[in-house]
Design a protein around this motif. Structure first.
Motif, PDB file in Angstrom:
ATOM      1  N   ILE A   2       0.799  -1.366  -0.120  1.00 20.57           N
ATOM      2  CA  ILE A   2       0.069   0.095   0.074  1.00 20.57           C
ATOM      3  C   ILE A   2       0.824   1.172  -0.153  1.00 20.57           C
ATOM      4  CG2 ILE A   2      -1.745   1.174   1.496  1.00 20.57           C
ATOM      5  CD1 ILE A   2      -2.621  -1.380   2.655  1.00 20.57           C
ATOM      6  N   VAL A   3       0.712   2.368  -0.813  1.00 17.71           N
ATOM      7  CA  VAL A   3       1.250   3.251  -0.800  1.00 17.71           C
ATOM      8  C   VAL A   3       0.230   4.338  -0.341  1.00 17.71           C
ATOM      9  CG1 VAL A   3       2.480   5.207  -2.303  1.00 17.71           C
ATOM     10  CG2 VAL A   3       2.728   2.750  -2.908  1.00 17.71           C
ATOM     11  N   VAL A   4       0.812   5.317   0.432  1.00 22.71           N
ATOM     12  CA  VAL A   4       0.200   6.346   1.115  1.00 22.71           C
ATOM     13  C   VAL A   4       0.848   7.582   0.817  1.00 22.71           C
ATOM     14  CG1 VAL A   4      -0.620   7.515   3.305  1.00 22.71           C
ATOM     15  CG2 VAL A   4      -0.669   4.958   2.950  1.00 22.71           C
ATOM     16  N   ALA A   5       0.193   8.606   0.289  1.00 24.05           N
ATOM     17  CA  ALA A   5       0.656  10.033  -0.032  1.00 24.05           C
ATOM     18  C   ALA A   5       0.124  11.036   0.740  1.00 24.05           C
ATOM     19  CB  ALA A   5       0.520  10.415  -1.424  1.00 24.05           C
ATOM     20  N   ASP A 122       5.895   1.119  -7.603  1.00 23.09           N
ATOM     21  CA  ASP A 122       6.435  -0.509  -7.829  1.00 23.09           C
ATOM     22  C   ASP A 122       5.916  -1.239  -6.680  1.00 23.09           C
ATOM     23  OD1 ASP A 122       7.606   0.523 -10.188  1.00 23.09           O
ATOM     24  OD2 ASP A 122       9.596  -0.058  -9.595  1.00 23.09           O
ATOM     25  N   GLY A 123       5.309  -2.583  -7.098  1.00 22.47           N
ATOM     26  CA  GLY A 123       4.895  -3.480  -6.202  1.00 22.47           C
ATOM     27  C   GLY A 123       3.730  -2.978  -5.451  1.00 22.47           C
ATOM     28  N   ALA A 124       3.030  -1.869  -5.779  1.00 22.41           N
ATOM     29  CA  ALA A 124       1.872  -1.476  -5.242  1.00 22.41           C
ATOM     30  C   ALA A 124       0.662  -2.090  -5.675  1.00 22.41           C
ATOM     31  CB  ALA A 124       1.658   0.067  -5.054  1.00 22.41           C
ATOM     32  N   SER A 125      -0.229  -2.436  -4.749  1.00 20.11           N
ATOM     33  CA  SER A 125      -1.753  -3.038  -5.116  1.00 20.11           C
ATOM     34  C   SER A 125      -2.689  -1.948  -4.885  1.00 20.11           C
ATOM     35  CB  SER A 125      -2.058  -4.228  -4.661  1.00 20.11           C
ATOM     36  OG  SER A 125      -1.960  -4.033  -3.121  1.00 20.11           O
ATOM     37  N   TRP A 126      -2.383  -0.691  -4.060  1.00 27.23           N
ATOM     38  CA  TRP A 126      -3.140   0.152  -3.510  1.00 27.23           C
ATOM     39  C   TRP A 126      -2.610   1.547  -3.125  1.00 27.23           C
ATOM     40  CZ3 TRP A 126      -8.456  -0.319  -4.137  1.00 27.23           C
ATOM     41  CH2 TRP A 126      -9.104   0.450  -3.713  1.00 27.23           C
ATOM     42  N   LEU A 127      -3.396   2.554  -3.849  1.00 25.37           N
ATOM     43  CA  LEU A 127      -2.639   3.912  -3.369  1.00 25.37           C
ATOM     44  C   LEU A 127      -3.876   4.748  -2.522  1.00 25.37           C
ATOM     45  CD1 LEU A 127      -0.904   6.567  -3.841  1.00 25.37           C
ATOM     46  CD2 LEU A 127      -2.125   6.790  -5.798  1.00 25.37           C
ATOM     47  N   HIS A 128      -3.269   5.246  -1.455  1.00 28.82           N
ATOM     48  CA  HIS A 128      -4.265   5.945  -0.781  1.00 28.82           C
ATOM     49  C   HIS A 128      -3.668   7.396  -0.478  1.00 28.82           C
ATOM     50  CE1 HIS A 128      -6.923   7.515   2.336  1.00 28.82           C
ATOM     51  NE2 HIS A 128      -5.965   8.060   2.965  1.00 28.82           N
ATOM     52  N   ARG A 144      -2.932  14.778  -7.933  1.00 25.61           N
ATOM     53  CA  ARG A 144      -3.676  14.101  -9.346  1.00 25.61           C
ATOM     54  C   ARG A 144      -2.509  13.354 -10.279  1.00 25.61           C
ATOM     55  NH1 ARG A 144      -8.369  12.914  -9.418  1.00 25.61           N
ATOM     56  NH2 ARG A 144      -7.742  12.666 -11.515  1.00 25.61           N
ATOM     57  N   ALA A 145      -1.268  13.839 -10.392  1.00 23.61           N
ATOM     58  CA  ALA A 145      -0.382  13.011 -11.074  1.00 23.61           C
ATOM     59  C   ALA A 145      -0.028  11.720 -10.468  1.00 23.61           C
ATOM     60  CB  ALA A 145       1.105  13.774 -11.174  1.00 23.61           C
ATOM     61  N   LEU A 146      -0.065  11.473  -9.262  1.00 17.80           N
ATOM     62  CA  LEU A 146      -0.071  10.308  -8.810  1.00 17.80           C
ATOM     63  C   LEU A 146      -1.186   9.262  -8.871  1.00 17.80           C
ATOM     64  CD1 LEU A 146       2.073   8.788  -6.940  1.00 17.80           C
ATOM     65  CD2 LEU A 146       0.994   9.643  -4.964  1.00 17.80           C
ATOM     66  N   ILE A 147      -2.347   9.954  -8.661  1.00 17.60           N
ATOM     67  CA  ILE A 147      -3.483   9.243  -9.046  1.00 17.60           C
ATOM     68  C   ILE A 147      -3.560   8.513 -10.466  1.00 17.60           C
ATOM     69  CG2 ILE A 147      -6.059   9.515  -9.195  1.00 17.60           C
ATOM     70  CD1 ILE A 147      -5.837  11.129  -6.562  1.00 17.60           C
ATOM     71  N   ASP A 148      -3.033   9.512 -11.416  1.00 19.27           N
ATOM     72  CA  ASP A 148      -3.233   9.193 -12.837  1.00 19.27           C
ATOM     73  C   ASP A 148      -2.273   8.040 -13.011  1.00 19.27           C
ATOM     74  OD1 ASP A 148      -5.000  11.313 -13.227  1.00 19.27           O
ATOM     75  OD2 ASP A 148      -3.825  12.482 -13.928  1.00 19.27           O
ATOM     76  N   GLN A 149      -1.098   8.312 -12.492  1.00 18.16           N
ATOM     77  CA  GLN A 149      -0.053   6.961 -12.606  1.00 18.16           C
ATOM     78  C   GLN A 149      -0.500   5.803 -12.150  1.00 18.16           C
ATOM     79  OE1 GLN A 149       3.579   8.065 -10.803  1.00 18.16           O
ATOM     80  NE2 GLN A 149       4.395   5.971 -11.114  1.00 18.16           N
ATOM     81  N   ALA A 150      -1.324   5.884 -10.757  1.00 21.29           N
ATOM     82  CA  ALA A 150      -1.908   4.553 -10.397  1.00 21.29           C
ATOM     83  C   ALA A 150      -2.922   4.033 -11.392  1.00 21.29           C
ATOM     84  CB  ALA A 150      -2.383   4.805  -9.012  1.00 21.29           C
ATOM     85  N   LYS A 151      -3.804   4.858 -11.881  1.00 14.71           N
ATOM     86  CA  LYS A 151      -4.878   4.273 -12.742  1.00 14.71           C
ATOM     87  C   LYS A 151      -4.244   3.660 -14.047  1.00 14.71           C
ATOM     88  CE  LYS A 151      -8.498   7.410 -11.191  1.00 14.71           C
ATOM     89  NZ  LYS A 151      -9.531   8.213 -11.513  1.00 14.71           N
ATOM     90  N   GLU A 152      -2.866   4.259 -14.356  1.00  9.97           N
ATOM     91  CA  GLU A 152      -2.498   3.871 -15.680  1.00  9.97           C
ATOM     92  C   GLU A 152      -1.785   2.566 -15.229  1.00  9.97           C
ATOM     93  OE1 GLU A 152       0.509   6.323 -16.969  1.00  9.97           O
ATOM     94  OE2 GLU A 152      -0.795   8.023 -17.387  1.00  9.97           O
ATOM     95  N   LEU A 153      -1.631   1.987 -14.329  1.00 12.96           N
ATOM     96  CA  LEU A 153      -0.909   0.673 -13.704  1.00 12.96           C
ATOM     97  C   LEU A 153      -1.867  -0.195 -13.268  1.00 12.96           C
ATOM     98  CD1 LEU A 153       2.205   2.287 -11.859  1.00 12.96           C
ATOM     99  CD2 LEU A 153       2.052   1.041 -14.270  1.00 12.96           C
ATOM    100  N   ASN A 154      -3.083   0.406 -13.340  1.00 13.43           N
ATOM    101  CA  ASN A 154      -4.557  -0.613 -12.736  1.00 13.43           C
ATOM    102  C   ASN A 154      -4.244  -0.681 -11.054  1.00 13.43           C
ATOM    103  OD1 ASN A 154      -5.944  -0.728 -15.008  1.00 13.43           O
ATOM    104  ND2 ASN A 154      -4.585  -2.182 -15.749  1.00 13.43           N
ATOM    105  N   ILE A 155      -3.881   0.200 -10.508  1.00  6.75           N
ATOM    106  CA  ILE A 155      -3.857   0.022  -9.122  1.00  6.75           C
ATOM    107  C   ILE A 155      -5.144   0.779  -8.333  1.00  6.75           C
ATOM    108  CG2 ILE A 155      -2.415   0.952  -7.028  1.00  6.75           C
ATOM    109  CD1 ILE A 155      -0.003   0.785  -8.741  1.00  6.75           C
ATOM    110  N   GLY A 156      -5.566   0.231  -7.511  1.00  3.73           N
ATOM    111  CA  GLY A 156      -6.675   0.708  -6.548  1.00  3.73           C
ATOM    112  C   GLY A 156      -6.251   2.175  -6.032  1.00  3.73           C
ATOM    113  N   VAL A 157      -7.403   3.129  -5.924  1.00  8.06           N
ATOM    114  CA  VAL A 157      -6.941   4.381  -5.552  1.00  8.06           C
ATOM    115  C   VAL A 157      -8.189   4.577  -4.381  1.00  8.06           C
ATOM    116  CG1 VAL A 157      -6.809   6.901  -5.804  1.00  8.06           C
ATOM    117  CG2 VAL A 157      -5.652   5.074  -7.447  1.00  8.06           C
ATOM    118  N   SER A 158      -7.649   5.239  -3.229  1.00 15.64           N
ATOM    119  CA  SER A 158      -8.694   5.701  -2.381  1.00 15.64           C
ATOM    120  C   SER A 158      -8.069   7.377  -1.687  1.00 15.64           C
ATOM    121  CB  SER A 158      -8.757   4.908  -0.964  1.00 15.64           C
ATOM    122  OG  SER A 158      -7.790   4.774  -0.294  1.00 15.64           O
TER     123      SER A 158
END
Length: 158
Positions: A2-5, A122-128, A144-158
């Motif tokens: 899980i990546v937290v920003a 890298d290796g993330a399954s989720w971004l918060h 927004r840039a981080l969220i867009d990057q997660a969406k491109e990698l099919n990583i869930g976002v909250s």
């Protein structure tokens, strides 16, 4: 993983031993700890089975000690650092039933797209993403840039 920003701030809690003097020094119990929405979320997520990585922006002089402090909480810290701002601080003065809180966001108020490491997910399954990053116009582009990057990698976002 899980990546937290979000923000990492130093919390200073002051519990005066008596009423403040008209001038001069007074004694108090003073405690230092880490706080901020990013820190709290990462530490909470770190209690589970997943590995956790925190992305935050801090003052350059604090990067080493803060990395160690987060590692002690089971969190891998990736910090964007700056020499033009210090790590943010919350000062909490507990003189009555309603503590007074004062904040200086410092470096965390300036997270920008260029602060995001290319391999942060890298290796993330989720971004918060901390709500404060999206709320503040200064940090919204980085969030927004981080969220867009997660969406491109099919990583869930909250």
């Amino acid at each position: 993983m899980i990546v937290v920003a979000g923000d990492l701030l130093r919390l200073i809690t002051i519990l005066p031993d008596g009423p403040p003097p008209a001038f001069g020094l007074a004694t108090a119990s003073i405690d230092f700890t880490l706080d901020g929405q990013g820190v709290r979320s990462a530490a909470w997520c770190g209690q589970g089975a997943s590995a956790v990585r925190l992305l935050s922006r801090v003052g350059a002089l604090d990067s080493g000690p803060l990395t160690a402090a987060m590692a002690a909480r089971g969190v891998e810290a990736i910090f964007a650092t700056t020499t033009d701002a210090t790590t943010g601080v919350i000062a909490r003065i507990c003189e009555s039933d309603a503590p007074a809180n004062y904040v200086s966001l410092g470096a965390s108020a300036k997270l920008a797209p260029e602060d995001i490491p290319p391999k942060i997910l890298d290796g993330a399954s989720w971004l918060h993403v901390s709500g404060f990053l999206l709320y503040d116009p200064a940090t919204r582009p980085g969030a927004r840039a981080l969220i867009d990057q997660a969406k491109e990698l099919n990583i869930g976002v909250s």
